[in-house]
Scaffold this active site. Sequence first.
Site, PDB file in Angstrom:
ATOM      1  N   ASN A 202      74.817 138.598   1.298  1.00  0.00           N
ATOM      2  CA  ASN A 202      75.320 139.903   1.707  1.00  0.00           C
ATOM      3  C   ASN A 202      74.138 140.868   1.906  1.00  0.00           C
ATOM      4  O   ASN A 202      73.488 141.278   0.946  1.00  0.00           O
ATOM      5  CB  ASN A 202      76.273 140.399   0.600  1.00  0.00           C
TER       6      ASN A 202
ATOM      7  N   ASP B 148      78.033 139.003  -9.761  1.00  0.00           N
ATOM      8  CA  ASP B 148      79.433 138.689  -9.536  1.00  0.00           C
ATOM      9  C   ASP B 148      80.248 139.897  -9.989  1.00  0.00           C
ATOM     10  O   ASP B 148      79.882 140.551 -10.966  1.00  0.00           O
ATOM     11  CB  ASP B 148      79.839 137.438 -10.330  1.00  0.00           C
TER      12      ASP B 148
ATOM     13  N   GLY C  53      87.592 145.672  -0.074  1.00  0.00           N
ATOM     14  CA  GLY C  53      88.326 145.079  -1.200  1.00  0.00           C
ATOM     15  C   GLY C  53      89.462 145.958  -1.691  1.00  0.00           C
ATOM     16  O   GLY C  53      90.303 146.423  -0.910  1.00  0.00           O
TER      17      GLY C  53
HETATM   18  P1  IMP Z   1      81.663 140.102  -5.326  1.00  0.00           P
HETATM   19  O1  IMP Z   1      81.416 139.188  -6.499  1.00  0.00           O
HETATM   20  O2  IMP Z   1      80.780 141.309  -5.319  1.00  0.00           O
HETATM   21  O3  IMP Z   1      81.652 139.344  -4.024  1.00  0.00           O
HETATM   22  O4  IMP Z   1      83.146 140.680  -5.510  1.00  0.00           O
HETATM   23  C1  IMP Z   1      84.292 139.801  -5.574  1.00  0.00           C
HETATM   24  C2  IMP Z   1      85.526 140.539  -5.122  1.00  0.00           C
HETATM   25  O5  IMP Z   1      85.829 141.610  -6.042  1.00  0.00           O
HETATM   26  C3  IMP Z   1      85.405 141.216  -3.766  1.00  0.00           C
HETATM   27  O6  IMP Z   1      85.695 140.314  -2.723  1.00  0.00           O
HETATM   28  C4  IMP Z   1      86.470 142.309  -3.885  1.00  0.00           C
HETATM   29  O7  IMP Z   1      87.763 141.786  -3.680  1.00  0.00           O
HETATM   30  C5  IMP Z   1      86.359 142.720  -5.342  1.00  0.00           C
HETATM   31  N1  IMP Z   1      85.401 143.837  -5.473  1.00  0.00           N
HETATM   32  C6  IMP Z   1      84.168 143.799  -6.062  1.00  0.00           C
HETATM   33  N2  IMP Z   1      83.572 144.995  -5.992  1.00  0.00           N
HETATM   34  C7  IMP Z   1      84.446 145.819  -5.356  1.00  0.00           C
HETATM   35  C8  IMP Z   1      84.388 147.199  -4.980  1.00  0.00           C
HETATM   36  O8  IMP Z   1      83.399 147.932  -5.191  1.00  0.00           O
HETATM   37  N3  IMP Z   1      85.476 147.679  -4.353  1.00  0.00           N
HETATM   38  C9  IMP Z   1      86.576 146.934  -4.086  1.00  0.00           C
HETATM   39  N4  IMP Z   1      86.670 145.650  -4.383  1.00  0.00           N
HETATM   40  C10 IMP Z   1      85.611 145.081  -5.033  1.00  0.00           C
END
Ligand code: IMP
Length: 195
Positions: free
Chosen positions: A10, A69, A150
């Site tokens: 990302n 994560d 998200g």
């Molecule tokens: P990641 O581990 O940062 O990829 O987050 C996993 C999932 O958690 C994302 O795909 C979102 O569904 C949710 N998520 C994490 N951080 C956020 C945020 O700041 N806003 C909204 N959803 C989040």
Amino acid sequence: MISLVLASNNQHKVTEIRKILPKSFDLVSLKDAGITSELPENKGTIFGNASQKAGFVWEATGIECLADDSGLEIDALEGRPGVDSAHYSGFPISADRNMELVLSQLKGQKNRKASFVTVLALIQEGVCHHFEGRVFGTITEEKRGENGFGYDPIFIPDGQPLTFAEMDEKMKNEISHRALALGKLKAFFDLKEGS
Ligand code: IMP
């Protein structure tokens, strides 16, 4: 220069983290570290997955590594969607469907307390350090706002009138779980630099 692989594809995260690392760090992308496969994420917890991703990259490359994560934990759902936040309503991934599922599961529920959490796992000199950021809030009755990603449209951080999706990026980034975890990481580096 100290090389550090960021275990994420990302670009937004890469830019955000580059800004806070001391100048002595050279941030290496997964691609440049020769990792083209998906990183393993099957530990069943946010903490476990962050550690697992960092450990995988460290073992594969021998280069020090930072992994993260995140997820949304809802009290009335016993911490779900948690580690399954990204694909809570199944595949293909849909943020809209995920939010609809959460709202339907909370229908008529008075306890709407929730928190977003980020865990950063840093492997340095073979030791894994963890930095957790958590922002507490409540889940709305319906979606509000267009910004972010998200679950942002259904989460109101405590002390704010707005959902994350009604805030501009700058405002969210000042109070988010990611910002809190990154702040702890920065303090760790500042301490090391100063010693
Ligand atoms: P990641 O581990 O940062 O990829 O987050 C996993 C999932 O958690 C994302 O795909 C979102 O569904 C949710 N998520 C994490 N951080 C956020 C945020 O700041 N806003 C909204 N959803 C989040």
